[in-house]
Motif scaffolding. Sequence first.
Motif, mmCIF file in Angstrom:
data_model
loop_
_atom_site.group_PDB
_atom_site.id
_atom_site.type_symbol
_atom_site.label_atom_id
_atom_site.label_comp_id
_atom_site.label_asym_id
_atom_site.label_seq_id
_atom_site.Cartn_x
_atom_site.Cartn_y
_atom_site.Cartn_z
ATOM 1 N N ARG A 59 -3.395 -1.468 4.698
ATOM 2 C CA ARG A 59 -2.037 -1.309 4.180
ATOM 3 C C ARG A 59 -1.796 0.150 3.781
ATOM 4 N NH1 ARG A 59 0.574 -4.263 -1.134
ATOM 5 N NH2 ARG A 59 2.477 -3.019 -1.180
ATOM 6 N N ARG A 102 -3.008 4.357 9.313
ATOM 7 C CA ARG A 102 -2.539 3.108 9.927
ATOM 8 C C ARG A 102 -3.473 2.649 11.046
ATOM 9 N NH1 ARG A 102 1.857 1.502 7.451
ATOM 10 N NH2 ARG A 102 3.451 2.999 6.815
ATOM 11 N N ARG A 139 -6.680 0.529 0.263
ATOM 12 C CA ARG A 139 -5.238 0.635 0.473
ATOM 13 C C ARG A 139 -4.877 2.100 0.328
ATOM 14 N NH1 ARG A 139 -5.866 -2.660 -4.475
ATOM 15 N NH2 ARG A 139 -7.978 -2.139 -3.861
ATOM 16 N N ILE A 148 5.336 0.576 -6.327
ATOM 17 C CA ILE A 148 4.418 0.431 -5.179
ATOM 18 C C ILE A 148 2.970 0.422 -5.670
ATOM 19 C CG2 ILE A 148 3.567 1.482 -3.043
ATOM 20 C CD1 ILE A 148 6.369 2.689 -2.649
ATOM 21 N N GLU A 197 -0.555 9.704 7.975
ATOM 22 C CA GLU A 197 -0.107 8.308 7.988
ATOM 23 C C GLU A 197 -0.635 7.577 9.234
ATOM 24 O OE1 GLU A 197 4.150 7.762 7.743
ATOM 25 O OE2 GLU A 197 3.968 5.597 8.049
ATOM 26 N N CYS A 232 5.742 7.240 0.034
ATOM 27 C CA CYS A 232 6.842 7.362 -0.935
ATOM 28 C C CYS A 232 7.050 8.807 -1.346
ATOM 29 C CB CYS A 232 6.551 6.499 -2.160
ATOM 30 S SG CYS A 232 5.135 7.103 -3.102
ATOM 31 N N GLU A 247 1.285 2.805 2.385
ATOM 32 C CA GLU A 247 2.634 2.975 1.845
ATOM 33 C C GLU A 247 2.945 4.464 1.787
ATOM 34 O OE1 GLU A 247 4.750 0.673 1.031
ATOM 35 O OE2 GLU A 247 3.516 -1.159 0.960
ATOM 36 N N ILE A 264 -1.779 5.033 -0.389
ATOM 37 C CA ILE A 264 -0.404 5.416 -0.691
ATOM 38 C C ILE A 264 -0.296 6.918 -0.459
ATOM 39 C CG2 ILE A 264 -0.945 5.428 -3.191
ATOM 40 C CD1 ILE A 264 2.105 4.865 -3.638
ATOM 41 N N THR A 297 7.751 4.743 -6.973
ATOM 42 C CA THR A 297 6.324 5.044 -6.821
ATOM 43 C C THR A 297 5.490 4.153 -7.739
ATOM 44 O OG1 THR A 297 6.895 7.319 -6.276
ATOM 45 C CG2 THR A 297 4.613 6.913 -6.883
ATOM 46 N N LEU A 306 0.180 -2.433 -5.242
ATOM 47 C CA LEU A 306 -1.098 -2.187 -4.560
ATOM 48 C C LEU A 306 -2.278 -2.607 -5.431
ATOM 49 C CD1 LEU A 306 -0.466 1.315 -2.918
ATOM 50 C CD2 LEU A 306 -0.865 -0.821 -1.700
#
Lengths: 204, 637
Positions: B525, B520, B552, B540, B516, B529, B527, B554, B537, B544
């Motif tokens: 972006r 970042r 992006r 999101i 993560e 979950c 996310e 996730i 899920t 996206l």
Amino acid sequence: MAKQLMKDPLNLIISGVAGQGNVLIAMLIGNALVENGYQVMFGQTFGSNQRGGSVRNYIRISNETKYSPIIPQGHGDIILGMEPIETMRMLREFGNPNVMTVVNPRAIMSIDTRGGTTEYPDIDKLLADIERLSSKTWIINATEEAQKMGNPILANVILAGGLIGANILPLEKNSFESLLQERFPRAFEINLKAFNRGIELAKS
Amino acid sequence: MPDIDIDAPGKSLLLMGNEAIARGALEAGIGFASSYPGTPSSEILPAIAGVARKRNIYAQWSVNETVALESAAGAALAGIRSLASMKQNGVQVASDFLGTLPLRPAGSGLVLVSCDDPEGRNSGSGEMDTRPVAKWLDIPLLEPGDMQEAKDMTKWLFDVSEELDIVCMLRCVSKISHSRGNVVLGELPGKEHKAYFDIKKPARIGSPIGMHIQLLQKIEKARERFESAPFNRYVGPDKPELLIITCGASWLHSQEAVKAMELTDRVGILKLGTLYPLPEKFCESYLGKSQNILVVEEIAPFIERSVMELTANLPALEPRPIFYGKRSGHIRSYGELNPDVVIEAISKIMGVSYQSRSSDYDKQFESAPENYSVTRTGGICPGCSHKAAHWAIKQALERDGREGFETSDIGCYTNGLGPDGFYVAKTLYCMGGGAGVANGLGNLGQFGFNQPVLAAAGDSTFFHAVMPSLVNGVYNQSNFILVVLDNSATSMTGFQPHPGTGQNAMGESAPVVSIEAICRSLGIRVEVCDPYDIEKTTDILADLMTMESGVRVIIMERECELLRARRDGPLYKVHVDAALCLGEACVYDNVCQTWHCTALLWNKEEDHAWIDPVICAGCGVCADICPQGAIIKEAGE
């Protein structure tokens, strides 16, 4: 030097469904054989999945030399089937008029038996055919017994006991106690109980 | 299984080929081992790591095979015998570095173990043969024919490597790596190692041509050394009607075939252990023994071509041999071999008939019902979070409606290509290939491309090969969603730790590298979950997808259920309330049966779904799938 074998090499197949713990008991038996002085070659065939696919273990036992990790077609001597359809599959490939079979009658459905295309065969007929295709058959209700003992995973050790109880391998019960202790340091008692239960079931 | 470092020379142990390789490395006195998990090589490193501290060895899971090989090469330069082990595809990953390695000194001994998986059964991406890599790059190559040789060859190769100052390679096939057999142990050396890099001896000496000439000289020295290697031998009559030349597991299959056909007095077997460079004088002495030569080996015609090449240089050889093997069609160039394949080939060449069992027994199967051979398609384990993740992806893609798809990668989630992942994945290449392909697809906006692209990657794969693609995507403003399926383990190969798990190969705690935080840091972006929460899920993902540009991410976090359940037991007790289940008349189209879990079955007689308690892992996700609420989950004990 180990004891004379009824046939050299003696070919044992342990088959089942991934997740039943069949590799574990194949390891126990393989180690017991090496400790008793035999030459062992132990091969496996399995799919990429950790659960649900067919698994087979080939154990070649000899006093002379190492054999191929894969048994030639029609050359099986003993089949330990942890699931009926997997047992039939092994008889088709490796069976012959002298093959002896120890089988757990509890079916595990295949994902391919759904959607109406194929159905899992009738268990009673399947078991009768397994008996017909084997010179001798031991039906051990291992999953049922394991559930009674509190955990279906014990079925594998019950079946290993069944194989020893059937007295068709050149191994004695006492070879396994220390191996079970080593493999299950925390759950030794229950596994030994399961192993002994398998022996009783094969003898009854 | 006892530790592989038991100090009992002469004792016979049941060892897996991979454990035997590890033992051989111990007997050779290694001090350093590195690897990236990959079937069928994965057991080598843990066998060493398990005794590392006791034996004064350092062992690591590297982030990928390139780094594994580079690390081992570095350690060897400083005088520490080093072993790098990897799967077939790993050798390709490491091939850039590997291309330069034989041109450099190998220090005190450096061995690369490459485990090939004929059939590609276990590695997902396909079968391949790494032996040609050794020939291509000029690396001395051996292949063991049983577990004893796996140990003995590994030890022997370290001496050759040190003596000739060149990296050496051991190729091992699945049926040796993963089979178990008796191995008689040798002596273990002392545990003292002293690491020192002599700055007067840099690892790049002279011009490229000079280094190449030196390499060619080393290869000729290796050839001489191999002429008397204890791993090449002949068994059979003096003048065989057929000469089989073979190596690896095929040696065991060939011996068995000749025995089963009762042809030991008519067929000879030349078993080779040193495959490159070929010990030509040794081979020459057997080539004239028979006019008929059958080469038996797995995958590529490697020995076959080498022996043909050698024969072309022997004009005096009389009679000229007739070669049988891959080229003639007697041995297939794909898949794993077995004794029956060899029996069939011998049978055809010599015109000898062979029957494996009585035809009466065979006949009994002719009338057997068709479903006696019902298949078991490989699938995802019950309780796997990747199933929940793919259910959410499928729902989000349907909601979006623009024919979006997933580009898959190597890991358990490869099942996204099949019924277990609801066919949402459409491409599969190598590790990192999913995100790489997504990069290109995501830059096609100017050509009217507007299908959402979701690149899947496991946590271990993220570190292995996805990070460069991710950076590329951000820099080049590619339009895709990276789905990190983080189950906190390298599950497919046996739950090995990686930089995100907080543990190292030797079981010690290690710094945690956060996926993560890395994502970042790119300013995009991100996310996070829990894929078991399918509804959230899906929401999101759908959101996206509405975001039209850039990369992006996730991250779907859920520990591998096999690991979690082994530690803590099942999450739920799950069963079907037969009274609530609508049966075939289900107004929700029997949605539970498209969930495709091996534990969630159908009782035809009583017309309702049922859950096999022997198979169910207790994840409880199916209870959220049934709109009727007929699947009941109760908290486990």
